[in-house]
Design a protein around this motif. Structure first.
Motif, short mmCIF file in Angstrom:
data_model
loop_
_atom_site.label_atom_id
_atom_site.label_comp_id
_atom_site.label_asym_id
_atom_site.label_seq_id
_atom_site.Cartn_x
_atom_site.Cartn_y
_atom_site.Cartn_z
N LEU A 64 -38.65 12.80 17.38
CA LEU A 64 -39.55 12.20 16.40
C LEU A 64 -38.79 11.31 15.42
O LEU A 64 -39.26 10.21 15.08
CB LEU A 64 -40.32 13.30 15.65
CG LEU A 64 -41.42 12.86 14.73
CD1 LEU A 64 -42.48 12.05 15.47
CD2 LEU A 64 -42.07 14.07 14.08
N VAL A 65 -37.63 11.74 15.00
CA VAL A 65 -36.80 10.91 14.11
C VAL A 65 -36.39 9.62 14.84
O VAL A 65 -36.50 8.52 14.28
CB VAL A 65 -35.57 11.69 13.62
CG1 VAL A 65 -34.58 10.77 12.94
CG2 VAL A 65 -35.98 12.80 12.67
N LEU A 66 -35.93 9.74 16.07
CA LEU A 66 -35.53 8.56 16.83
C LEU A 66 -36.71 7.62 17.09
O LEU A 66 -36.56 6.39 16.99
CB LEU A 66 -34.88 8.97 18.14
CG LEU A 66 -33.54 9.68 18.03
CD1 LEU A 66 -33.06 10.15 19.40
CD2 LEU A 66 -32.51 8.80 17.36
N ALA A 67 -37.87 8.18 17.40
CA ALA A 67 -39.05 7.35 17.63
C ALA A 67 -39.48 6.64 16.35
O ALA A 67 -39.90 5.47 16.40
CB ALA A 67 -40.20 8.19 18.18
N SER A 68 -39.37 7.30 15.22
CA SER A 68 -39.75 6.64 13.96
C SER A 68 -38.76 5.53 13.62
O SER A 68 -39.15 4.49 13.09
CB SER A 68 -39.85 7.65 12.82
OG SER A 68 -38.57 8.12 12.45
N PHE A 69 -37.48 5.73 13.92
CA PHE A 69 -36.51 4.66 13.70
C PHE A 69 -36.77 3.48 14.64
O PHE A 69 -36.60 2.33 14.26
CB PHE A 69 -35.08 5.17 13.88
CG PHE A 69 -34.60 6.05 12.75
CD1 PHE A 69 -35.25 6.07 11.53
CD2 PHE A 69 -33.51 6.85 12.92
CE1 PHE A 69 -34.81 6.87 10.48
CE2 PHE A 69 -33.05 7.66 11.89
CZ PHE A 69 -33.70 7.66 10.67
N TYR A 70 -37.17 3.78 15.88
CA TYR A 70 -37.52 2.70 16.80
C TYR A 70 -38.75 1.94 16.29
O TYR A 70 -38.80 0.72 16.35
CB TYR A 70 -37.76 3.26 18.20
CG TYR A 70 -38.22 2.21 19.18
CD1 TYR A 70 -37.39 1.15 19.53
CD2 TYR A 70 -39.49 2.26 19.74
CE1 TYR A 70 -37.80 0.18 20.41
CE2 TYR A 70 -39.91 1.29 20.63
CZ TYR A 70 -39.07 0.25 20.96
OH TYR A 70 -39.49 -0.71 21.83
N TYR A 71 -39.73 2.69 15.79
CA TYR A 71 -40.92 2.06 15.22
C TYR A 71 -40.55 1.18 14.04
O TYR A 71 -41.16 0.13 13.80
CB TYR A 71 -41.93 3.15 14.81
CG TYR A 71 -43.28 2.62 14.44
CD1 TYR A 71 -44.19 2.25 15.42
CD2 TYR A 71 -43.66 2.49 13.11
CE1 TYR A 71 -45.44 1.77 15.09
CE2 TYR A 71 -44.90 2.01 12.77
CZ TYR A 71 -45.78 1.65 13.76
OH TYR A 71 -47.02 1.16 13.42
N LEU A 72 -39.53 1.59 13.30
CA LEU A 72 -39.03 0.80 12.17
C LEU A 72 -38.50 -0.55 12.62
O LEU A 72 -38.67 -1.55 11.91
CB LEU A 72 -37.92 1.58 11.45
CG LEU A 72 -37.14 0.89 10.34
CD1 LEU A 72 -38.07 0.51 9.20
CD2 LEU A 72 -36.04 1.77 9.86
N THR A 73 -37.90 -0.64 13.80
CA THR A 73 -37.40 -1.92 14.29
C THR A 73 -38.54 -2.85 14.69
O THR A 73 -38.35 -4.06 14.74
CB THR A 73 -36.46 -1.74 15.49
OG1 THR A 73 -37.18 -1.20 16.59
CG2 THR A 73 -35.28 -0.85 15.14
N HIS A 75 -42.07 -2.58 13.39
CA HIS A 75 -42.98 -2.82 12.26
C HIS A 75 -42.26 -2.34 11.00
O HIS A 75 -42.22 -1.14 10.73
CB HIS A 75 -44.29 -2.06 12.45
CG HIS A 75 -44.95 -2.32 13.76
ND1 HIS A 75 -45.63 -3.49 14.02
CD2 HIS A 75 -45.00 -1.60 14.90
CE1 HIS A 75 -46.08 -3.46 15.26
NE2 HIS A 75 -45.72 -2.33 15.82
N HIS A 76 -41.73 -3.27 10.26
CA HIS A 76 -40.81 -2.93 9.18
C HIS A 76 -41.47 -2.13 8.06
O HIS A 76 -40.95 -1.09 7.66
CB HIS A 76 -40.14 -4.19 8.62
CG HIS A 76 -39.43 -4.95 9.67
ND1 HIS A 76 -38.34 -4.44 10.35
CD2 HIS A 76 -39.64 -6.18 10.20
CE1 HIS A 76 -37.92 -5.31 11.23
NE2 HIS A 76 -38.68 -6.39 11.16
N HIS A 77 -42.59 -2.59 7.55
CA HIS A 77 -43.21 -1.89 6.43
C HIS A 77 -43.72 -0.52 6.85
O HIS A 77 -43.39 0.49 6.23
CB HIS A 77 -44.36 -2.72 5.85
CG HIS A 77 -45.06 -2.03 4.73
ND1 HIS A 77 -44.50 -1.91 3.49
CD2 HIS A 77 -46.25 -1.38 4.68
CE1 HIS A 77 -45.33 -1.23 2.71
NE2 HIS A 77 -46.40 -0.89 3.41
N GLY A 78 -44.53 -0.48 7.89
CA GLY A 78 -45.05 0.80 8.37
C GLY A 78 -43.94 1.71 8.87
O GLY A 78 -44.01 2.93 8.73
N GLY A 79 -42.91 1.12 9.44
CA GLY A 79 -41.81 1.91 9.98
C GLY A 79 -40.98 2.57 8.90
O GLY A 79 -40.53 3.70 9.08
N ILE A 80 -40.77 1.88 7.77
CA ILE A 80 -39.96 2.50 6.71
C ILE A 80 -40.72 3.64 6.06
O ILE A 80 -40.15 4.68 5.74
CB ILE A 80 -39.49 1.46 5.67
CG1 ILE A 80 -38.39 2.04 4.78
CG2 ILE A 80 -40.60 1.00 4.77
CD1 ILE A 80 -37.09 2.19 5.45
#
Length: 144
Positions: A64-73, A75-80
């Motif tokens: 889940l942490v890795l997937a959220s970091f990937y999502y951060l790459t 969609h920057h605002h939603g990902g952070i």
């Protein structure tokens, strides 16, 4: 012109990254429930001093942490925001296991992991909002 590919072959997951995060949050909630059952079984053993971390749940935390970091790459605002919430969930989960160990040493009944449950519900709501907003967008646009 060639598009920027930050993570190479992993970037093929871009269309489903949000759904992947929502699915991982749901799997994480399920493994948290199963892990708490394992902790209760461990608490019944009188020779134990502390609970052992349940590997499938810890694995879903890391994924889940890795997937959220990937999502951060992607969609920057939603990902952070999502990454911050997931890191909070990870920390809450870490300390919930430590709290169960303390309860076990004190011979008191194990309490539910309330902070981790609340954090996982918050992560699920935000991930679902980011990913599944298209379902409520027509009604939302009519009101707002």
């Amino acid at each position: 012109m060639q598009l920027l590919s930050l993570l190479g072959p992993i970037d093929v997951l871009e269309p489903v990254a949000g759904y992947l995060v929502v699915a991982l949050v749901l799997v994480n909630m399920g493994t948290r429930w199963l892990a708490f059952g394992k902790y209760r079984e461990q608490a019944k053993d009188d020779d134990r001093e502390e609970v052992d971390r349940w590997i499938p749940h810890e694995l879903t935390n890391v994924l889940l942490v890795l997937a959220s970091f990937y999502y951060l790459t992607l969609h920057h605002h939603g990902g952070i925001v999502l990454s911050s919430l997931v890191i909070g969930l990870f920390i809450a989960d870490f300390f919930e296991v430590e709290a169960r160990s303390v309860e076990m040493r004190r011979d008191v009944p194990l309490d539910r992991p309330k902070a981790a449950i609340a954090a996982s519900v918050l992560v699920f709501l935000y991930a679902a909002y980011n990913t599944l907003f298209f379902l409520v967008k027509p009604w939302w646009s009519a009101i707002v």
